[in-house]
Design a protein around this motif. Structure first.
Motif, PDB file in Angstrom:
ATOM      1  N   LYS A  83       0.834  -1.219   0.000  1.00 51.14           N
ATOM      2  CA  LYS A  83       0.000   0.000   0.000  1.00 51.14           C
ATOM      3  C   LYS A  83       0.861   1.258   0.000  1.00 51.14           C
ATOM      4  O   LYS A  83       0.367   2.341   0.329  1.00 51.14           O
ATOM      5  N   ASN A  84       2.169   1.113  -0.289  1.00 52.28           N
ATOM      6  CA  ASN A  84       3.143   2.213  -0.233  1.00 52.28           C
ATOM      7  C   ASN A  84       3.282   2.779   1.179  1.00 52.28           C
ATOM      8  O   ASN A  84       3.615   3.945   1.360  1.00 52.28           O
ATOM      9  N   ARG A  85       2.994   1.931   2.168  1.00 53.85           N
ATOM     10  CA  ARG A  85       3.245   2.343   3.543  1.00 53.85           C
ATOM     11  C   ARG A  85       4.587   1.767   3.959  1.00 53.85           C
ATOM     12  O   ARG A  85       4.932   0.654   3.575  1.00 53.85           O
ATOM     13  N   ARG A  86       5.294   2.540   4.774  1.00 48.93           N
ATOM     14  CA  ARG A  86       6.587   2.086   5.258  1.00 48.93           C
ATOM     15  C   ARG A  86       6.372   1.458   6.624  1.00 48.93           C
ATOM     16  O   ARG A  86       5.560   1.959   7.420  1.00 48.93           O
ATOM     17  N   ARG A  87       7.077   0.361   6.924  1.00 46.97           N
ATOM     18  CA  ARG A  87       7.023  -0.227   8.271  1.00 46.97           C
ATOM     19  C   ARG A  87       8.387  -0.004   8.894  1.00 46.97           C
ATOM     20  O   ARG A  87       9.412  -0.440   8.362  1.00 46.97           O
ATOM     21  N   LEU A  88       8.383   0.716   9.997  1.00 39.87           N
ATOM     22  CA  LEU A  88       9.637   1.098  10.638  1.00 39.87           C
ATOM     23  C   LEU A  88       9.728   0.482  12.015  1.00 39.87           C
ATOM     24  O   LEU A  88       8.722   0.390  12.730  1.00 39.87           O
ATOM     25  N   GLU A  89      10.926   0.087  12.377  1.00 35.37           N
ATOM     26  CA  GLU A  89      11.173  -0.306  13.768  1.00 35.37           C
ATOM     27  C   GLU A  89      12.418   0.433  14.237  1.00 35.37           C
ATOM     28  O   GLU A  89      13.475   0.342  13.614  1.00 35.37           O
ATOM     29  N   ILE A  90      12.243   1.173  15.318  1.00 37.81           N
ATOM     30  CA  ILE A  90      13.372   1.899  15.905  1.00 37.81           C
ATOM     31  C   ILE A  90      13.536   1.409  17.335  1.00 37.81           C
ATOM     32  O   ILE A  90      12.554   1.334  18.090  1.00 37.81           O
ATOM     33  N   ILE A  91      14.770   1.073  17.696  1.00 39.63           N
ATOM     34  CA  ILE A  91      15.040   0.692  19.086  1.00 39.63           C
ATOM     35  C   ILE A  91      15.819   1.840  19.710  1.00 39.63           C
ATOM     36  O   ILE A  91      16.794   2.341  19.130  1.00 39.63           O
ATOM     37  N   ALA A  92      15.339   2.295  20.861  1.00 38.39           N
ATOM     38  CA  ALA A  92      15.909   3.484  21.499  1.00 38.39           C
ATOM     39  C   ALA A  92      16.370   3.134  22.911  1.00 38.39           C
ATOM     40  O   ALA A  92      15.693   2.389  23.620  1.00 38.39           O
ATOM     41  N   ALA A  93      17.541   3.663  23.273  1.00 40.01           N
ATOM     42  CA  ALA A  93      18.098   3.358  24.600  1.00 40.01           C
ATOM     43  C   ALA A  93      18.338   4.636  25.380  1.00 40.01           C
ATOM     44  O   ALA A  93      18.645   5.686  24.812  1.00 40.01           O
ATOM     45  N   ARG A  94      18.207   4.523  26.688  1.00 39.25           N
ATOM     46  CA  ARG A  94      18.465   5.673  27.565  1.00 39.25           C
ATOM     47  C   ARG A  94      19.942   6.053  27.555  1.00 39.25           C
ATOM     48  O   ARG A  94      20.286   7.218  27.690  1.00 39.25           O
ATOM     49  N   GLU A  95      20.836   5.034  27.420  1.00 42.44           N
ATOM     50  CA  GLU A  95      22.278   5.294  27.506  1.00 42.44           C
ATOM     51  C   GLU A  95      22.953   5.080  26.164  1.00 42.44           C
ATOM     52  O   GLU A  95      22.649   4.120  25.462  1.00 42.44           O
ATOM     53  N   LYS A  96      23.910   5.960  25.850  1.00 38.42           N
ATOM     54  CA  LYS A  96      24.707   5.795  24.621  1.00 38.42           C
ATOM     55  C   LYS A  96      25.557   4.540  24.712  1.00 38.42           C
ATOM     56  O   LYS A  96      26.064   4.224  25.792  1.00 38.42           O
ATOM     57  N   GLY A  97      25.704   3.811  23.624  1.00 38.70           N
ATOM     58  CA  GLY A  97      26.526   2.591  23.608  1.00 38.70           C
ATOM     59  C   GLY A  97      25.738   1.347  23.975  1.00 38.70           C
ATOM     60  O   GLY A  97      26.205   0.234  23.784  1.00 38.70           O
ATOM     61  N   ARG A  98      24.531   1.533  24.477  1.00 42.72           N
ATOM     62  CA  ARG A  98      23.714   0.406  24.932  1.00 42.72           C
ATOM     63  C   ARG A  98      23.323  -0.523  23.777  1.00 42.72           C
ATOM     64  O   ARG A  98      23.092  -1.708  23.974  1.00 42.72           O
ATOM     65  N   LEU A  99      23.245   0.038  22.563  1.00 47.41           N
ATOM     66  CA  LEU A  99      22.756  -0.755  21.427  1.00 47.41           C
ATOM     67  C   LEU A  99      23.894  -1.279  20.548  1.00 47.41           C
ATOM     68  O   LEU A  99      23.676  -1.674  19.405  1.00 47.41           O
ATOM     69  N   SER A 100      25.117  -1.298  21.088  1.00 43.11           N
ATOM     70  CA  SER A 100      26.276  -1.633  20.253  1.00 43.11           C
ATOM     71  C   SER A 100      26.188  -3.034  19.652  1.00 43.11           C
ATOM     72  O   SER A 100      26.708  -3.289  18.580  1.00 43.11           O
ATOM     73  N   GLU A 101      25.517  -3.954  20.317  1.00 45.67           N
ATOM     74  CA  GLU A 101      25.440  -5.333  19.800  1.00 45.67           C
ATOM     75  C   GLU A 101      24.321  -5.519  18.779  1.00 45.67           C
ATOM     76  O   GLU A 101      24.227  -6.554  18.129  1.00 45.67           O
ATOM     77  N   LEU A 102      23.453  -4.508  18.658  1.00 45.51           N
ATOM     78  CA  LEU A 102      22.305  -4.637  17.736  1.00 45.51           C
ATOM     79  C   LEU A 102      22.705  -4.235  16.333  1.00 45.51           C
ATOM     80  O   LEU A 102      23.317  -3.175  16.145  1.00 45.51           O
ATOM     81  N   SER A 103      22.315  -5.029  15.331  1.00 50.45           N
ATOM     82  CA  SER A 103      22.568  -4.571  13.973  1.00 50.45           C
ATOM     83  C   SER A 103      21.427  -3.631  13.563  1.00 50.45           C
ATOM     84  O   SER A 103      20.309  -3.736  14.060  1.00 50.45           O
ATOM     85  N   GLY A 104      21.729  -2.703  12.669  1.00 51.35           N
ATOM     86  CA  GLY A 104      20.730  -1.718  12.258  1.00 51.35           C
ATOM     87  C   GLY A 104      21.435  -0.408  11.952  1.00 51.35           C
ATOM     88  O   GLY A 104      22.619  -0.246  12.259  1.00 51.35           O
ATOM     89  N   HIS A 105      20.695   0.504  11.369  1.00 51.43           N
ATOM     90  CA  HIS A 105      21.262   1.796  10.963  1.00 51.43           C
ATOM     91  C   HIS A 105      21.226   2.771  12.152  1.00 51.43           C
ATOM     92  O   HIS A 105      20.165   3.007  12.725  1.00 51.43           O
ATOM     93  N   ASP A 106      22.408   3.298  12.481  1.00 49.99           N
ATOM     94  CA  ASP A 106      22.495   4.209  13.638  1.00 49.99           C
ATOM     95  C   ASP A 106      21.790   5.538  13.303  1.00 49.99           C
ATOM     96  O   ASP A 106      22.092   6.157  12.295  1.00 49.99           O
ATOM     97  N   LEU A 107      20.886   5.966  14.157  1.00 46.93           N
ATOM     98  CA  LEU A 107      20.123   7.198  13.887  1.00 46.93           C
ATOM     99  C   LEU A 107      20.562   8.352  14.795  1.00 46.93           C
ATOM    100  O   LEU A 107      19.937   9.406  14.792  1.00 46.93           O
ATOM    101  N   THR A 108      21.599   8.096  15.601  1.00 47.86           N
ATOM    102  CA  THR A 108      21.939   9.144  16.580  1.00 47.86           C
ATOM    103  C   THR A 108      22.996  10.103  16.073  1.00 47.86           C
ATOM    104  O   THR A 108      23.739   9.777  15.201  1.00 47.86           O
TER     105      THR A 108
END
Ligand SMILES: C[S@@+](CC[C@H](N)C(=O)[O-])C[C@H]1O[C@@H](n2cnc3c(N)ncnc32)[C@H](O)[C@@H]1O
Length: 260
Positions: A235-260
């Motif tokens: 339907k030309n809709r985008r499905r997005l998933e963003i994972i957000a952390a309170r602390e910097k460096g917390r998501l280092s093991e997660l693969s994905g595009h860094d948005l910070t």
């Protein structure tokens, strides 16, 4: 209940969105087909998903030693799959709520009949997101905000309610309507309140892209964000998933595009 009785009940409780294991041989999807497929045409137009793999791939990276001592919150929990999976990873407790009785009845049914998987220390509540603050809950470590942002008349307030209760990581999964000329905007729609997968307030907003979600999450105090899913549907809709952390460096093991 024996398997025959369970099958009868699960069939009667259709439509199902979550395929969840009830015991070693039965899941809410496998009642309908050997691999758990249940087409929308046979399920009141609701899609059936088997979300275990996605949940575990995220949670195992975020909590490699398991979730012992961690509290899990699922906003719009539907039939409660993520709450059950968090407890399987030994979370201290799971709390899930959904505005529709239909889904909370399913979640409680699975909880009562789960055999061979943890079903204790899980609480399900029929409730609107906007009533969550009145529950005076203790903070949670890991929060799921999946499939609800775009069903809300005021999604920023809604996400703030969940974020204010989150002390470590929040997963935001939402549909978006691409508007490349206004990536920091949202597009309003009126949605039916009669569909079991929709919101209950009629007015709803689609974010135009990840950019606006990043700004809202930053405003809510998250320091690191990764885009872990970005697909365009028919339907030309985008499905997005963003994972957000309170602390910097917390998501280092997660693969994905860094948005910070
Ligand atoms: C698209 S489904 C997502 C289900 C689940 N979170 C998942 O990701 O698989 C939307 C869910 O949000 C629930 N919902 C919609 N508006 C809500 C609200 N204001 N408060 C709580 N739940 C809501 C619906 O009843 C439905 O279960």
């Amino acid at each position: 209940m024996n398997n025959e009785e369970l099958i009868e009940q699960i069939r009667a409780m259709r439509p199902w969105h979550h395929d969840i294991e009830v015991n070693q041989t039965l899941s809410t999807g496998k009642v309908f087909s050997p691999d758990g497929t249940l087409l929308p045409a046979d399920n009141d137009k609701v899609s059936m998903i088997s979300p275990r793999g996605r949940f575990e791939s995220r949670a195992n990276k975020l909590y490699p030693d398991g979730m012992a001592g961690k509290r899990f919150l699922d906003c719009a929990c539907n039939a409660g799959a993520y709450c059950f999976y968090a407890r399987e990873l030994n979370a201290e407790m799971s709390y899930g709520f959904d505005v529709r009785k239909h889904w909370i009845d399913q979640a409680k049914f699975v909880q009562e009949n789960r055999d061979g998987f943890p079903a204790d220390r899980i609480e399900f509540q029929e409730m609107d997101l906007y009533d969550l603050p009145s529950q005076d809950l203790q903070p949670f470590d890991f929060t799921y905000f999946s499939g609800i942002f775009y069903h809300l008349p005021d999604p920023v307030t809604g996400l703030k309610i969940a974020a204010d209760l989150t002390q470590d990581v929040l997963l935001l999964n939402t549909a978006a309507v691409p508007e490349s000329e206004n990536p920091l905007g949202m597009s309003m729609v009126y949605e039916s309140v009669d569909l079991v997968m929709s919101g209950v307030h009629r007015l709803a907003w689609f974010p135009n892209g990840p950019e606006i979600l990043v700004e809202i999450l930053k405003w809510l105090g998250f320091k690191e964000m990764k885009l872990t899913k970005d697909v365009i549907n028919h339907k030309n809709r985008r499905r997005l998933e963003i994972i957000a952390a309170r602390e910097k460096g917390r998501l280092s093991e997660l693969s994905g595009h860094d948005l910070t």
